[in-house]
Design a protein around this motif. Structure first.
Motif, mmCIF file in Angstrom:
data_model
loop_
_atom_site.group_PDB
_atom_site.id
_atom_site.type_symbol
_atom_site.label_atom_id
_atom_site.label_comp_id
_atom_site.label_asym_id
_atom_site.label_seq_id
_atom_site.Cartn_x
_atom_site.Cartn_y
_atom_site.Cartn_z
ATOM 1 N N LEU A 116 -30.400 -37.416 -2.901
ATOM 2 C CA LEU A 116 -30.976 -37.724 -1.598
ATOM 3 C C LEU A 116 -30.438 -36.819 -0.503
ATOM 4 C CD1 LEU A 116 -32.613 -39.596 0.336
ATOM 5 C CD2 LEU A 116 -30.586 -41.060 0.434
ATOM 6 N N THR A 117 -29.148 -36.534 -0.538
ATOM 7 C CA THR A 117 -28.517 -35.745 0.519
ATOM 8 C C THR A 117 -28.472 -34.251 0.201
ATOM 9 O OG1 THR A 117 -26.355 -36.283 -0.464
ATOM 10 C CG2 THR A 117 -27.094 -37.635 1.386
ATOM 11 N N GLY A 118 -29.142 -33.824 -0.852
ATOM 12 C CA GLY A 118 -29.242 -32.401 -1.167
ATOM 13 C C GLY A 118 -27.941 -31.775 -1.627
ATOM 14 N N LEU A 119 -27.131 -32.545 -2.352
ATOM 15 C CA LEU A 119 -25.820 -32.058 -2.795
ATOM 16 C C LEU A 119 -25.770 -31.711 -4.280
ATOM 17 C CD1 LEU A 119 -23.532 -34.540 -0.814
ATOM 18 C CD2 LEU A 119 -23.590 -32.060 -0.513
ATOM 19 N N THR A 120 -26.899 -31.709 -4.940
ATOM 20 C CA THR A 120 -26.920 -31.511 -6.390
ATOM 21 C C THR A 120 -26.215 -30.223 -6.807
ATOM 22 O OG1 THR A 120 -28.988 -32.735 -6.551
ATOM 23 C CG2 THR A 120 -28.394 -31.345 -8.426
ATOM 24 N N LEU A 121 -26.502 -29.117 -6.134
ATOM 25 C CA LEU A 121 -25.928 -27.827 -6.504
ATOM 26 C C LEU A 121 -24.482 -27.670 -6.030
ATOM 27 C CD1 LEU A 121 -28.970 -25.466 -5.787
ATOM 28 C CD2 LEU A 121 -28.242 -26.435 -7.976
#
Length: 306
Positions: A116-121
């Protein structure tokens, strides 16, 4: 109401940091909380989260009293303080798992919030390796882990570059579709971009509370005009629909506020011709949040009508 404060006051020594403030926020609203430095914004937020107690007055979150149900309220609030407290030596996923254990969060939820917060990478990196923008995302992720109904964000975009500002702004808008958000900031464009309503406090007192939709629809415009010599206010007051005159520099430059949808530049032009004045420059602008903030937080001085 998701948030309600009644006659809230906080005194430090001889200073009233918050002075008899009352407001309420409905479920699903995104509200901008504005004020100059030292106005009492952070103090109010700390009271709402149960971090400090008020000197007097009451505060409620989801109809629960902060004074008597603090622990339950803290389970229902996500809080991102101004100075985002992170353990820089920890990895992103490790830090969120650590926070998750406090709330007894399942690993599945941690991965959902990372996405959700765009922290996958970035999840495999140490927090100290991240940019300021991504560190703010980690703080938001930690605040969202327990799926709170209410988010309180204190200066969430401080120190971000323009690209990071847009990213965090869009993230807050997306989160706001399902949460109640109280957002403190100094950036007017940020409030106009993401908020439904604005509350302004100054020297501890509430000085404005307005929906942005209503502000945009107000029949107010400002004509900025510079003549070739100074003219008395009493002459300018003959202009129709005029409700305010400002001569900020004491020179030949005036800001004329009108309460009408009609474009008043032609009236100002005709006035100048009638008085034998030359117009060196003239601009029109509609009243915006910056104007409201300036009016609400600037000390008023008597207008010279002579």
């Amino acid at each position: 109401m998701s948030i309600k404060v009644e006659n809230l006051t906080k005194i430090y020594g001889s200073q009233k940091a918050v002075n008899d403030v009352s407001f309420s926020i409905k479920s699903g609203e995104i509200v901008g909380f504005l004020g100059p430095n030292g106005a009492g914004k952070s103090t109010t937020m700390k009271i709402l989260t149960g971090f400090i107690s008020p000197t007097s007055g009451k505060a409620f979150v989801n109809e629960k009293s902060v004074a008597t149900e603090k622990l339950q309220i803290q389970k229902e609030i996500g809080y991102l303080p101004e100075h985002n407290p992170l353990y820089l030596e920890m990895y992103v996923r490790e830090y969120l798992q650590f926070c998750g254990r406090v709330h007894k969060i399942e690993k599945k939820r941690i991965e959902e919030v990372i996405t959700l917060t765009g922290l996958t990478l970035e999840a495999h990196k140490k927090i100290e390796q991240l940019s300021k923008g991504y560190r703010q995302r980690v703080g938001l992720a930690a605040a969202l882990l327990h799926n709170p109904e209410v988010l309180i964000l204190d200066e969430p975009t401080t120190g971000l570059d323009p690209n990071q500002l847009v990213e965090i702004r869009e993230l807050i808008k997306e989160i706001g579709k399902t949460k109640t958000i109280l957002l403190s900031t100094h950036i007017m464009q940020e409030v106009e971009a993401v908020c439904d309503r604005v509350i302004i406090i100054h020297k501890g007192k509430l000085v404005a509370d307005q929906k942005l939709k209503d502000l945009r629809e107000e029949n107010q415009q400002i004509i900025q005009v510079e003549f070739d010599y100074k003219i008395e206010n009493v002459a300018l007051q003959k202009l129709p629909n005029l409700n305010k005159i400002e001569n900020p520099t004491g020179s030949f430059f005036y800001e004329l506020s009108f309460n009408t949808q009609k474009d008043m530049r032609s009236e100002v032009f005709d006035f100048a011709q009638e008085k034998g004045l030359k117009i060196l420059q003239m601009n029109q602008k509609l009243k915006n949040l910056e104007d409201l903030f300036r009016e609400a937080t600037t000390e008023k001085t008597p207008t010279n009508k002579a």
